[in-house]
Design a protein around this motif. Structure first.
Motif, PDB file in Angstrom:
ATOM      1  N   ASN A 228       0.819  -1.205   0.000  1.00  0.00           N
ATOM      2  CA  ASN A 228       0.000   0.000   0.000  1.00  0.00           C
ATOM      3  C   ASN A 228       0.857   1.261   0.000  1.00  0.00           C
ATOM      4  O   ASN A 228       0.389   2.334  -0.418  1.00  0.00           O
ATOM      5  N   ALA A 229       2.114   1.147   0.464  1.00  0.00           N
ATOM      6  CA  ALA A 229       3.005   2.312   0.454  1.00  0.00           C
ATOM      7  C   ALA A 229       3.294   2.774  -0.966  1.00  0.00           C
ATOM      8  O   ALA A 229       3.339   3.974  -1.243  1.00  0.00           O
ATOM      9  N   ALA A 230       3.501   1.836  -1.886  1.00  0.00           N
ATOM     10  CA  ALA A 230       3.727   2.201  -3.288  1.00  0.00           C
ATOM     11  C   ALA A 230       2.456   2.740  -3.934  1.00  0.00           C
ATOM     12  O   ALA A 230       2.510   3.630  -4.793  1.00  0.00           O
ATOM     13  N   GLU A 256       9.261   8.593   2.522  1.00  0.00           N
ATOM     14  CA  GLU A 256       8.415   9.738   2.185  1.00  0.00           C
ATOM     15  C   GLU A 256       6.928   9.430   2.328  1.00  0.00           C
ATOM     16  O   GLU A 256       6.100  10.225   1.907  1.00  0.00           O
ATOM     17  N   LEU A 257       6.609   8.297   2.900  1.00  0.00           N
ATOM     18  CA  LEU A 257       5.204   7.900   3.002  1.00  0.00           C
ATOM     19  C   LEU A 257       4.410   8.850   3.887  1.00  0.00           C
ATOM     20  O   LEU A 257       3.263   9.193   3.568  1.00  0.00           O
ATOM     21  N   ASP A 258       4.998   9.308   4.983  1.00  0.00           N
ATOM     22  CA  ASP A 258       4.280  10.221   5.879  1.00  0.00           C
ATOM     23  C   ASP A 258       3.947  11.539   5.189  1.00  0.00           C
ATOM     24  O   ASP A 258       2.864  12.107   5.399  1.00  0.00           O
ATOM     25  N   SER A 259       4.869  12.024   4.354  1.00  0.00           N
ATOM     26  CA  SER A 259       4.608  13.270   3.627  1.00  0.00           C
ATOM     27  C   SER A 259       3.461  13.095   2.638  1.00  0.00           C
ATOM     28  O   SER A 259       2.609  13.982   2.493  1.00  0.00           O
ATOM     29  N   TYR A 260       3.431  11.961   1.958  1.00  0.00           N
ATOM     30  CA  TYR A 260       2.348  11.700   1.012  1.00  0.00           C
ATOM     31  C   TYR A 260       1.008  11.539   1.733  1.00  0.00           C
ATOM     32  O   TYR A 260      -0.027  12.026   1.269  1.00  0.00           O
ATOM     33  N   MET A 261       1.012  10.835   2.860  1.00  0.00           N
ATOM     34  CA  MET A 261      -0.238  10.635   3.591  1.00  0.00           C
ATOM     35  C   MET A 261      -0.756  11.949   4.171  1.00  0.00           C
ATOM     36  O   MET A 261      -1.972  12.185   4.223  1.00  0.00           O
ATOM     37  N   GLU A 262       0.164  12.815   4.603  1.00  0.00           N
ATOM     38  CA  GLU A 262      -0.255  14.122   5.114  1.00  0.00           C
ATOM     39  C   GLU A 262      -0.821  14.988   4.000  1.00  0.00           C
ATOM     40  O   GLU A 262      -1.831  15.678   4.182  1.00  0.00           O
ATOM     41  N   PRO A 283     -11.576  13.768 -14.192  1.00  0.00           N
ATOM     42  CA  PRO A 283     -10.239  13.714 -13.543  1.00  0.00           C
ATOM     43  C   PRO A 283      -9.403  12.580 -14.123  1.00  0.00           C
ATOM     44  O   PRO A 283      -9.891  11.473 -14.308  1.00  0.00           O
ATOM     45  N   LYS A 284      -8.138  12.885 -14.386  1.00  0.00           N
ATOM     46  CA  LYS A 284      -7.229  11.909 -14.997  1.00  0.00           C
ATOM     47  C   LYS A 284      -6.128  11.460 -14.031  1.00  0.00           C
ATOM     48  O   LYS A 284      -5.900  10.287 -13.840  1.00  0.00           O
ATOM     49  N   LYS A 285      -5.453  12.405 -13.435  1.00  0.00           N
ATOM     50  CA  LYS A 285      -4.368  12.089 -12.512  1.00  0.00           C
ATOM     51  C   LYS A 285      -4.127  13.281 -11.604  1.00  0.00           C
ATOM     52  O   LYS A 285      -4.688  14.377 -11.825  1.00  0.00           O
ATOM     53  N   LYS A 286      -3.283  13.084 -10.618  1.00  0.00           N
ATOM     54  CA  LYS A 286      -3.031  14.130  -9.639  1.00  0.00           C
ATOM     55  C   LYS A 286      -1.591  14.064  -9.161  1.00  0.00           C
ATOM     56  O   LYS A 286      -0.941  13.007  -9.230  1.00  0.00           O
ATOM     57  N   ASP A 287      -1.093  15.190  -8.690  1.00  0.00           N
ATOM     58  CA  ASP A 287       0.215  15.297  -8.055  1.00  0.00           C
ATOM     59  C   ASP A 287      -0.034  15.660  -6.599  1.00  0.00           C
ATOM     60  O   ASP A 287      -0.451  16.785  -6.275  1.00  0.00           O
ATOM     61  N   VAL A 288       0.201  14.699  -5.723  1.00  0.00           N
ATOM     62  CA  VAL A 288      -0.179  14.871  -4.325  1.00  0.00           C
ATOM     63  C   VAL A 288       0.644  15.961  -3.655  1.00  0.00           C
ATOM     64  O   VAL A 288       0.100  16.801  -2.934  1.00  0.00           O
ATOM     65  N   LEU A 289       1.948  15.968  -3.883  1.00  0.00           N
ATOM     66  CA  LEU A 289       2.812  16.925  -3.187  1.00  0.00           C
ATOM     67  C   LEU A 289       2.606  18.345  -3.698  1.00  0.00           C
ATOM     68  O   LEU A 289       2.587  19.296  -2.914  1.00  0.00           O
ATOM     69  N   GLN A 290       2.465  18.519  -5.010  1.00  0.00           N
ATOM     70  CA  GLN A 290       2.240  19.858  -5.566  1.00  0.00           C
ATOM     71  C   GLN A 290       0.777  20.270  -5.518  1.00  0.00           C
ATOM     72  O   GLN A 290       0.462  21.422  -5.844  1.00  0.00           O
ATOM     73  N   LYS A 291      -0.120  19.348  -5.168  1.00  0.00           N
ATOM     74  CA  LYS A 291      -1.550  19.631  -5.037  1.00  0.00           C
ATOM     75  C   LYS A 291      -2.126  20.170  -6.337  1.00  0.00           C
ATOM     76  O   LYS A 291      -2.711  21.263  -6.387  1.00  0.00           O
ATOM     77  N   ILE A 292      -1.946  19.378  -7.370  1.00  0.00           N
ATOM     78  CA  ILE A 292      -2.453  19.712  -8.706  1.00  0.00           C
ATOM     79  C   ILE A 292      -3.222  18.508  -9.232  1.00  0.00           C
ATOM     80  O   ILE A 292      -2.822  17.359  -9.022  1.00  0.00           O
ATOM     81  N   VAL A 293      -4.327  18.784  -9.903  1.00  0.00           N
ATOM     82  CA  VAL A 293      -5.152  17.742 -10.502  1.00  0.00           C
ATOM     83  C   VAL A 293      -5.258  18.020 -11.989  1.00  0.00           C
ATOM     84  O   VAL A 293      -5.491  19.171 -12.402  1.00  0.00           O
ATOM     85  N   TRP A 294      -5.084  16.978 -12.810  1.00  0.00           N
ATOM     86  CA  TRP A 294      -5.195  17.095 -14.266  1.00  0.00           C
ATOM     87  C   TRP A 294      -6.563  16.573 -14.706  1.00  0.00           C
ATOM     88  O   TRP A 294      -6.988  15.478 -14.297  1.00  0.00           O
TER      89      TRP A 294
END
Length: 372
Positions: A228-230, A256-262, A283-294
């Motif tokens: 589930n981490a991957a 970096e799992l904690d950063s992604y979960m946060e 919705p197609k995809k997203k960037d979790v860290l940059q908070k962008i959705v395509w």
């Protein structure tokens, strides 16, 4: 990367002064005494951390109040006889390290003395027996047809005892094997079962990042890693890229799992379709860290996508709930940030398939000359 190739071996052979050796000799799971230069950190504590072969460490009592510093080789008490190891921590840091590991019992073994030239010579003789004994031990396992693998052998410094590390999927009845080992090698035998991650830490090596394996250089807590981490980090589903040399999921997947979960907490559980003036945006995809959705205006076509910040996506969702459609988005103007480039490994050949691939070299055919 194993202790056989360690720089300390050559240094021990050419120098009898053990205090000058450790500065140049490296080892696995090396420790740094970050309180060494601070005032008041005097070496008046009885607890000393000592490192042995591979990643094995233990705590000992300095009853004789010997002046020890990091890197000294000492002769310590063992269950049968004595052993030789290298001092890694002394003083307050050793006590803090012992408390951090939550040992159930206090250390009861003591340090006899600083290792002498005779101790080092006997230690080297015992280490030279490890490889031939390991090869012979594997042959005896094959003769008995036991479902186990001998990973490594560690001799005690006095040569009276050897520890055999093995890997097995289940429980193995090796009572007959121990009798053969005792008869073959004339030493006391101890068997220890380890996992695949512990074996990789013992053997060592270089990871795909180009650095030494974390488990053999600094990481001591080898916890299991969930698939589930991957999935949370949206990594490509490629077994060769996600597994390490142990055959298990890489430990670095947890870094970096904690950063992604946060960051994932800011996203809604389900990305809804947006009602725009020009149609429905999927919705197609997203960037979790940059908070962008395509998003894309077609449910099947992914060629023309535009990006929206997560805050803007939430605003549009609230507008749609009120029955208001969002204004049209200019794809060229809205796509300020480049779309992430994902690498697909589906067509990449595996390691075994590369060797199976035939070499299609053109065979040389001699020219045929016509007879006159």
């Amino acid at each position: 990367m194993s202790c056989v190739n360690c720089a300390a071996k050559a240094l021990l052979n050419k120098s009898s002064n053990t205090t000058e050796i450790a500065a140049e000799a490296c080892g696995k799971l090396d420790s740094y005494d970050w309180l060494n230069d601070l005032p008041g950190n005097q070496n008046n504590d009885l607890v000393v951390e000592v490192r042995f072969k591979n990643t094995r460490k233990d705590f000992f009592l300095n009853d004789q109040q010997l002046f020890l510093k990091r890197g000294d080789y000492v002769a310590v008490a063992s269950t049968h006889g004595h052993d030789v190891g290298q001092v890694t921590l002394t003083g307050k840091v050793a006590v803090l390290q012992m408390n951090r590991k939550n040992l159930k019992t206090a250390p009861d073994k003591t340090i006899y003395r600083k290792a002498t030239s005779a101790d080092i010579e006997n230690w080297n003789k015992a280490k030279l027996r490890e490889k031939p004994v390991m090869i012979r031990a594997r042959q005896l396992v094959d003769q008995l047809r036991l479902e186990m693998k001998i990973s490594d052998v560690e001799f005690q410094a006095d040569g009276s005892k050897a520890t055999f590390y093995y890997i097995a999927d289940g429980r193995v009845d090796f009572r007959e094997l121990i009798k053969l080992y005792a008869k073959e090698f004339n030493i006391k035998i101890e068997m220890k079962q380890i996992g695949a991650r512990q074996e990789a830490a013992m053997v060592g090596g270089i990871g795909s990042c180009g650095n030494e394996l974390c488990c053999s250089s600094w990481r001591s807590n080898l916890d299991s890693v969930s698939a589930n981490a991957a999935k949370i980090q949206e990594l490509p589903h490629n077994v060769q890229k996600l597994t390490g040399q142990c055959g298990k999921l890489k430990c670095c997947l947890m870094y970096e799992l904690d950063s992604y979960m946060e960051a994932q907490q800011d996203f809604p559980d389900v990305l809804l379709e947006l009602e725009m003036e020009e149609g429905i945006a999927y919705p197609k995809k997203k960037d979790v860290l940059q908070k962008i959705v395509w998003y894309g205006m077609s449910a099947t076509d992914n060629s023309k996508l535009f990006s929206l910040p997560l805050a803007r996506v939430k605003e549009i969702i609230m507008m749609n709930k009120k029955g208001v459609k969002a204004p049209a988005v200019n794809i060229k103007e809205s796509d300020n940030k480049e779309e992430p480039k994902y690498v697909s490994f589906e067509n990449e050949l595996s390691v075994t398939e590369r060797f199976k691939k035939k070499n299609h070299r053109r065979k040389y055919k001699p020219k045929q000359y016509q007879k006159e």
